[in-house]
Design a protein around this motif. Structure first.
Motif, short mmCIF file in Angstrom:
data_model
loop_
_atom_site.label_atom_id
_atom_site.label_comp_id
_atom_site.label_asym_id
_atom_site.label_seq_id
_atom_site.Cartn_x
_atom_site.Cartn_y
_atom_site.Cartn_z
N GLU A 445 42.70 42.52 33.92
CA GLU A 445 43.86 42.35 34.63
C GLU A 445 43.85 41.62 35.98
OE1 GLU A 445 45.00 46.53 34.91
OE2 GLU A 445 45.41 46.76 32.72
N SER A 446 42.97 40.60 35.91
CA SER A 446 42.93 39.66 36.90
C SER A 446 41.93 40.12 38.02
CB SER A 446 44.25 39.25 37.74
OG SER A 446 44.21 38.47 38.53
N PHE A 447 41.00 39.22 38.35
CA PHE A 447 40.21 39.18 39.69
C PHE A 447 41.07 38.77 40.80
CE2 PHE A 447 37.20 38.92 36.22
CZ PHE A 447 36.08 39.79 36.42
N SER A 448 40.66 39.22 42.04
CA SER A 448 41.06 38.95 43.20
C SER A 448 40.64 37.50 43.49
CB SER A 448 40.84 39.87 44.43
OG SER A 448 41.05 39.18 45.59
N ARG A 449 41.67 36.50 43.32
CA ARG A 449 41.11 35.14 43.39
C ARG A 449 40.64 34.87 44.72
NH1 ARG A 449 42.16 35.60 38.95
NH2 ARG A 449 43.08 34.15 37.59
#
Length: 548
Positions: A445-449
């Motif tokens: 559910e996505s890494f912090s860019r």
């Protein structure tokens, strides 16, 4: 004194940082010994002779990778760790014994035919060799099948058990004594056995690799059971998880074999050049990539077992930043200083200047993807911790096939030199790392860019500036100040330019606020207090988690 020594070697490292420190220290020692080993080989044997020696590793390595690494890296440690978190130590030990016994039986089934038809298989793997070279390769292969593969197989499972208990020191020492065995063989046996001496040394090293781990293993309560039970739940889980990974390793072995075949067509000396360049590029990947990924696996496994996605993502990002902080400047250094580095490491005895230049060029091609190769180690283990061995294997197979096709295209159709094998590896490795990341990013559910990419951009900018800082004094000092036709002058040139470049890198990283600078300084402090780090309390293992 003896008691304190025993405490140190049996202690557990409960954080990624302390485990990585132990692993990195020992891998550094092992890799340094490996380079000493290669220099000793280069001093005593020609590049053509060494090509046969390196080619002889193909069959033993093939068996070892398929029988051990698929189970160990993908399934054994995560499943064994799960039993420990559930306080089922006896089940864990029984599962380990069954896996070891089964692997030995499979090894015998496959190794015996390989021993009998070693010459025929050698001809298949190195079609460019002469008949005399094939006969010698087959002889070396048979010796390795008898002396090396079995002890390494058992020893690596011992390593998996100890690492699951967060005991990293002795498993990290095992590769060190392995290289010591080979060096001893070269030094003592070469006058009597010639090129067969390092082959015998490989067997001696493998036996030492296994034996050194036994005392600590016994102290943990492990007692080997001569049992075969494929219905044991842990065994079934390991077999289920390792299946896809083994297929992926099979594809990787095909790729490695293709590289050997293509290099053999260019001549046995090109096999040596390719292997020497590969050994050098594996130094930073093994030192900062594989060790940090290996140290992170138990923590990743605990986080995944507890379904703690934020902690899992934090551990991945932290580990990724740590490895790339060290690997990026080394990549630049290898590209800019490729020829001096190769000459200093291998330029002894019978390793000529032409071989040095080609090895340097091949090293620079490999160095384009050192960061990607390291990241692959970490991201693949993140999938394994999530009990997903299919996704990384599918991606690996695709990248491996792409690598093989590129290698064939570069060598046979475009007629490029041996360095093109390093270029194809780099292109495939970069694609491999990018694909692993994007699919894992979607799953978690996505890494912090910002958290992930900001430090990476800063490190990359600092590394590029470091490259410039190396290149300019290299051109100014070469010949004008230092006489690089002599070894001492080359050492001064390489040392001075490397110092300038690395100083620029660390200074710029510090100015830009890269957190890993402080981590590096903390690691230096830890090195000065190694016994304290090694004797950390182990209660976090029982509680089912480990912090940084």
């Amino acid at each position: 004194m003896k008691w304190k020594f025993w405490q140190i070697i049996t202690s557990r490292q409960t954080s990624i940082g302390s485990a990585a420190l132990v692993l990195t220290s020992m891998v550094a020692a092992s890799r340094l010994l490996g380079l000493i080993r290669d220099r000793m080989l280069a001093a005593r044997f020609s590049a053509d002779e060494l090509g046969v020696y390196f080619a002889a590793f193909r069959i033993p390595n093939l068996l070892f990778e398929l029988l051990v690494m698929g189970a160990l890296t993908t399934a054994f440690i995560p499943v064994f760790t799960r039993f420990l978190t559930q306080e089922k130590e006896e089940d864990a030990f029984r599962m380990a014994a069954i896996i070891i016994n089964t692997s030995i039986i499979l090894l015998l089934i496959v190794a015996v035919p390989m021993f009998i038809w070693a010459a025929q298989v050698s001809r298949l793997f190195a079609p460019g060799f002469s008949q005399e070279q094939i006969n010698q390769m087959a002889q070396f292969t048979r010796v390795m099948l008898v002396l090396q593969v079995g002890p390494l197989l058992v020893g690596n499972f011992f390593t998996g058990i100890l690492q699951s208990f967060r005991s990293f020191l002795v498993p990290a020492l095992a590769p060190v004594v392995y290289n010591i065995g080979i060096i001893a063989g070269i030094m003592v046996l070469t006058p009597s056995f010639g090129l067969l001496a390092p082959v015998i040394g490989v067997g001696i090293g493998a036996i030492l690799f296994m034996i050194i781990q036994v005392p600590v293993l016994l102290s943990l309560g492990y007692r080997h059971q001569f049992a075969i039970d494929l219905h044991h739940k842990g065994v079934r889980d390991v077999l289920k998880l390792m299946g896809p990974r083994t297929l992926g390793l099979g594809a990787a072995q095909i790729d490695t074999t293709v590289d050997l075949m293509l290099a053999s067509f260019l001549g046995a000396r090109m096999v040596t050049i390719f292997n020497f360049a590969q050994h050098l590029q594996q130094l930073p990947v093994g030192l900062f990539g594989a060790t940090i990924a290996q140290a992170a696996l138990p923590t990743l496994s605990f986080s995944a077992a507890n379904n703690d996605k934020p902690e899992l993502k934090r551990a991945i990002v932290t580990s990724l930043h740590q490895m790339l902080f060290f690997i990026l400047p080394v990549s630049v250094l290898f590209i800019v200083l490729r020829t001096p580095v190769v000459w200093l490491v291998f330029g002894a005895g019978r390793f000529d200047w032409e071989a040095t230049v080609l090895t340097g060029m091949t090293l620079s091609m490999f160095s384009l993807s050192l960061g990607a190769q390291a990241v692959v180690h970490l991201l693949a283990r993140a999938y394994y911790a999530l009990y997903d061995s299919k996704t990384p294997v599918i991606i690996a197979v695709i990248s491996i096939l792409g690598n093989a096709l590129l290698s064939i295209t570069f060598i046979t159709w475009m007629g490029l030199p041996v360095w093109s094998l390093g270029l194809s590896t780099s292109l495939a490795s970069i694609v491999h790392a990018v694909a692993l990341f994007f699919l894992l990013d979607k799953r978690l559910e996505s890494f912090s860019r910002k958290e992930l990419f900001t430090p990476l951009l800063k490190m990359s900018a600092a590394a590029v500036m470091a490259g410039v800082a190396i290149y300019i004094p290299l051109k100014i000092l070469d010949q004008l100040v230092f006489d690089t036709t002599r070894t001492f002058g080359l050492i001064l040139l390489t040392g001075a330019t490397s110092f300038v470049g690395l100083s620029v890198y660390f200074f710029l990283a510090w100015v830009m606020g890269v957190a890993e600078v402080n981590s590096f300084l903390s690691m230096i402090k830890r090195v000065r207090k190694v016994p304290t780090v090694l004797l950390e309390p182990a209660h976090e293992v029982v509680n089912g988690g480990a912090g940084e």
